[in-house]
Design a protein around this motif. Sequence first.
Motif, PDB file in Angstrom:
ATOM      1  N   ASN A  61      -5.181  -8.414   6.893  1.00 26.43           N
ATOM      2  CA  ASN A  61      -4.176  -8.787   7.894  1.00 26.43           C
ATOM      3  C   ASN A  61      -2.769  -8.715   7.308  1.00 26.43           C
ATOM      4  OD1 ASN A  61      -3.486 -11.949   9.665  1.00 26.43           O
ATOM      5  ND2 ASN A  61      -2.632  -9.940   9.961  1.00 26.43           N
ATOM      6  N   ALA A  62      -2.599  -9.279   6.109  1.00 25.53           N
ATOM      7  CA  ALA A  62      -1.275  -9.300   5.481  1.00 25.53           C
ATOM      8  C   ALA A  62      -0.772  -7.895   5.201  1.00 25.53           C
ATOM      9  CB  ALA A  62      -1.341 -10.110   4.182  1.00 25.53           C
ATOM     10  N   ILE A  63      -1.636  -7.048   4.660  1.00 28.41           N
ATOM     11  CA  ILE A  63      -1.228  -5.682   4.348  1.00 28.41           C
ATOM     12  C   ILE A  63      -0.863  -4.919   5.616  1.00 28.41           C
ATOM     13  CG2 ILE A  63      -2.089  -3.455   3.525  1.00 28.41           C
ATOM     14  CD1 ILE A  63      -3.595  -4.960   1.350  1.00 28.41           C
ATOM     15  N   GLU A  64      -1.703  -5.025   6.633  1.00 35.22           N
ATOM     16  CA  GLU A  64      -1.444  -4.290   7.873  1.00 35.22           C
ATOM     17  C   GLU A  64      -0.170  -4.792   8.559  1.00 35.22           C
ATOM     18  OE1 GLU A  64      -4.957  -4.440  10.253  1.00 35.22           O
ATOM     19  OE2 GLU A  64      -6.178  -3.415   8.743  1.00 35.22           O
ATOM     20  N   TRP A  65       0.035  -6.109   8.550  1.00 32.24           N
ATOM     21  CA  TRP A  65       1.234  -6.675   9.173  1.00 32.24           C
ATOM     22  C   TRP A  65       2.500  -6.178   8.475  1.00 32.24           C
ATOM     23  CZ3 TRP A  65       3.004  -9.528  13.231  1.00 32.24           C
ATOM     24  CH2 TRP A  65       4.270 -10.115  13.096  1.00 32.24           C
ATOM     25  N   LEU A  66       2.530  -6.293   7.148  1.00 32.47           N
ATOM     26  CA  LEU A  66       3.725  -5.901   6.411  1.00 32.47           C
ATOM     27  C   LEU A  66       3.963  -4.389   6.511  1.00 32.47           C
ATOM     28  CD1 LEU A  66       3.423  -8.192   3.269  1.00 32.47           C
ATOM     29  CD2 LEU A  66       4.981  -8.454   5.206  1.00 32.47           C
ATOM     30  N   ARG A  67       2.896  -3.612   6.467  1.00 32.05           N
ATOM     31  CA  ARG A  67       3.064  -2.167   6.649  1.00 32.05           C
ATOM     32  C   ARG A  67       3.680  -1.872   8.016  1.00 32.05           C
ATOM     33  NH1 ARG A  67      -2.055  -0.425   6.131  1.00 32.05           N
ATOM     34  NH2 ARG A  67      -1.891   0.043   3.906  1.00 32.05           N
ATOM     35  N   GLY A  68       3.223  -2.617   9.023  1.00 37.61           N
ATOM     36  CA  GLY A  68       3.775  -2.436  10.363  1.00 37.61           C
ATOM     37  C   GLY A  68       5.239  -2.797  10.460  1.00 37.61           C
ATOM     38  N   LYS A  69       5.710  -3.683   9.593  1.00 30.92           N
ATOM     39  CA  LYS A  69       7.120  -4.064   9.557  1.00 30.92           C
ATOM     40  C   LYS A  69       7.959  -3.100   8.723  1.00 30.92           C
ATOM     41  CE  LYS A  69       6.918  -7.728  12.114  1.00 30.92           C
ATOM     42  NZ  LYS A  69       7.602  -7.737  13.446  1.00 30.92           N
ATOM     43  N   GLY A  70       7.299  -2.121   8.105  1.00 31.48           N
ATOM     44  CA  GLY A  70       8.037  -1.137   7.321  1.00 31.48           C
ATOM     45  C   GLY A  70       8.039  -1.381   5.830  1.00 31.48           C
ATOM     46  N   VAL A  71       7.309  -2.412   5.368  1.00 32.69           N
ATOM     47  CA  VAL A  71       7.267  -2.709   3.943  1.00 32.69           C
ATOM     48  C   VAL A  71       6.384  -1.684   3.231  1.00 32.69           C
ATOM     49  CG1 VAL A  71       6.609  -4.430   2.206  1.00 32.69           C
ATOM     50  CG2 VAL A  71       7.585  -5.173   4.398  1.00 32.69           C
ATOM     51  N   ASN A  72       6.837  -1.208   2.073  1.00 35.38           N
ATOM     52  CA  ASN A  72       6.009  -0.355   1.227  1.00 35.38           C
ATOM     53  C   ASN A  72       5.000  -1.248   0.509  1.00 35.38           C
ATOM     54  OD1 ASN A  72       4.851   1.237  -0.746  1.00 35.38           O
ATOM     55  ND2 ASN A  72       6.749   2.163  -1.437  1.00 35.38           N
ATOM     56  N   VAL A  73       3.720  -1.171   0.911  1.00 38.04           N
ATOM     57  CA  VAL A  73       2.676  -2.028   0.335  1.00 38.04           C
ATOM     58  C   VAL A  73       1.773  -1.237  -0.611  1.00 38.04           C
ATOM     59  CG1 VAL A  73       2.674  -3.706   2.211  1.00 38.04           C
ATOM     60  CG2 VAL A  73       1.249  -1.653   2.399  1.00 38.04           C
ATOM     61  N   GLU A  74       2.244  -0.103  -1.067  1.00 37.54           N
ATOM     62  CA  GLU A  74       1.456   0.736  -1.970  1.00 37.54           C
ATOM     63  C   GLU A  74       1.058  -0.003  -3.241  1.00 37.54           C
ATOM     64  OE1 GLU A  74       2.094   4.882  -4.557  1.00 37.54           O
ATOM     65  OE2 GLU A  74       3.530   4.304  -2.999  1.00 37.54           O
ATOM     66  N   HIS A  75       1.888  -0.960  -3.655  1.00 33.94           N
ATOM     67  CA  HIS A  75       1.641  -1.662  -4.912  1.00 33.94           C
ATOM     68  C   HIS A  75       1.118  -3.083  -4.701  1.00 33.94           C
ATOM     69  CE1 HIS A  75       3.468   1.707  -6.956  1.00 33.94           C
ATOM     70  NE2 HIS A  75       4.482   1.622  -6.118  1.00 33.94           N
ATOM     71  N   VAL A  76       0.579  -3.344  -3.512  1.00 35.07           N
ATOM     72  CA  VAL A  76      -0.131  -4.600  -3.262  1.00 35.07           C
ATOM     73  C   VAL A  76      -1.610  -4.349  -3.555  1.00 35.07           C
ATOM     74  CG1 VAL A  76      -0.766  -6.356  -1.569  1.00 35.07           C
ATOM     75  CG2 VAL A  76       1.529  -5.351  -1.523  1.00 35.07           C
ATOM     76  N   LYS A  77      -2.144  -5.036  -4.555  1.00 36.71           N
ATOM     77  CA  LYS A  77      -3.535  -4.835  -4.960  1.00 36.71           C
ATOM     78  C   LYS A  77      -4.471  -5.766  -4.200  1.00 36.71           C
ATOM     79  CE  LYS A  77      -2.604  -3.401  -9.750  1.00 36.71           C
ATOM     80  NZ  LYS A  77      -2.863  -3.725 -11.186  1.00 36.71           N
TER      81      LYS A  77
END
Length: 308
Positions: A61-77
């Motif tokens: 949920n957190a990854i999808e939400w932040l990605r949807g806001k435009g955050v680069n989550v490539e480095h979230v493990k």
Amino acid sequence: MVTLGEILIELNAVTSGPLRHVNYFEKHVAGSEANYCVAFIRLGNGCTYIGRVGRDEFGYNAIEWLRGKGVNVEHVKLDENPTGLFFIQRNYPVPLHSESIYYRKGSAGSKLSPEDVKEDVVRGADLVHSTGITLAISNSARDAVFKAFSLNERRSFDTNIRLKLWTPEEARSAIMKLLRDYPVKYLITDVDDSRILVGETDPDRASTLLKEYAEVIIMKQGPRGASLYHDGGRYFSPGYSVPVEDVTGAGDALGGTFLSLVTSGFSLEKALDYAIVSSTLNVMIRGDQENLPGLPEIETFLREMDKK
């Protein structure tokens, strides 16, 4: 901007009062650095997040939400430990006050470590940002912040002392060591934190004691507004009187908006004026990120206030 910290799931009480009597909660993605990141993006700049979430539904949920806001989550493990949670209790026992109740010990986010800090990513950032919360959640997370700050001289730090996570003495020792070792371009703090760090609650005197560690200091003062200190000068931006639903995340809204606007070339004073609006809108709803404004919304707010 590159941020390092813990992404959390916030369960915010729909009704006010002690949680023992609350039956319904809203779920939101939160965490100070995540809030900063989204605020930064809303004002037109990019943000990369470095951290860990659980390999669980809340983490997804957190990854999808932040990605949807435009955050680069490539480095979230993804981590085998669970995603951290916290509950918000509102208006009890103090009116217009929100209390965070944490369930985050041993969480995925606390496993952030220096090995997660990608040197090329941090070196290439216009700004690297973290908070006192990340210093508090684990020794490995603290080491990650120190490593990131060693890689880039363009640094921002929000003291964000949470006494449920550590003692005043621990907070003072860790934060002051970070600031001594790696002075920052932007230091964002408040009068409660400055009392712990330098034994002073007066904004002007506290900023004098902190100025050797930062080029620009923002001293948040709750609903009154915030003061800005830079190059020997002081500027105060007053707050606004609005209906308050939940104050959680208001300081992050202010800080993230301010950093994004100064990165875009706004004057420090105008950036703070606009950041106060962002913080004001934030307290009017439940959730830390949903009401973060873009530039048009901030300017609309200011035009309407000018009419009154």
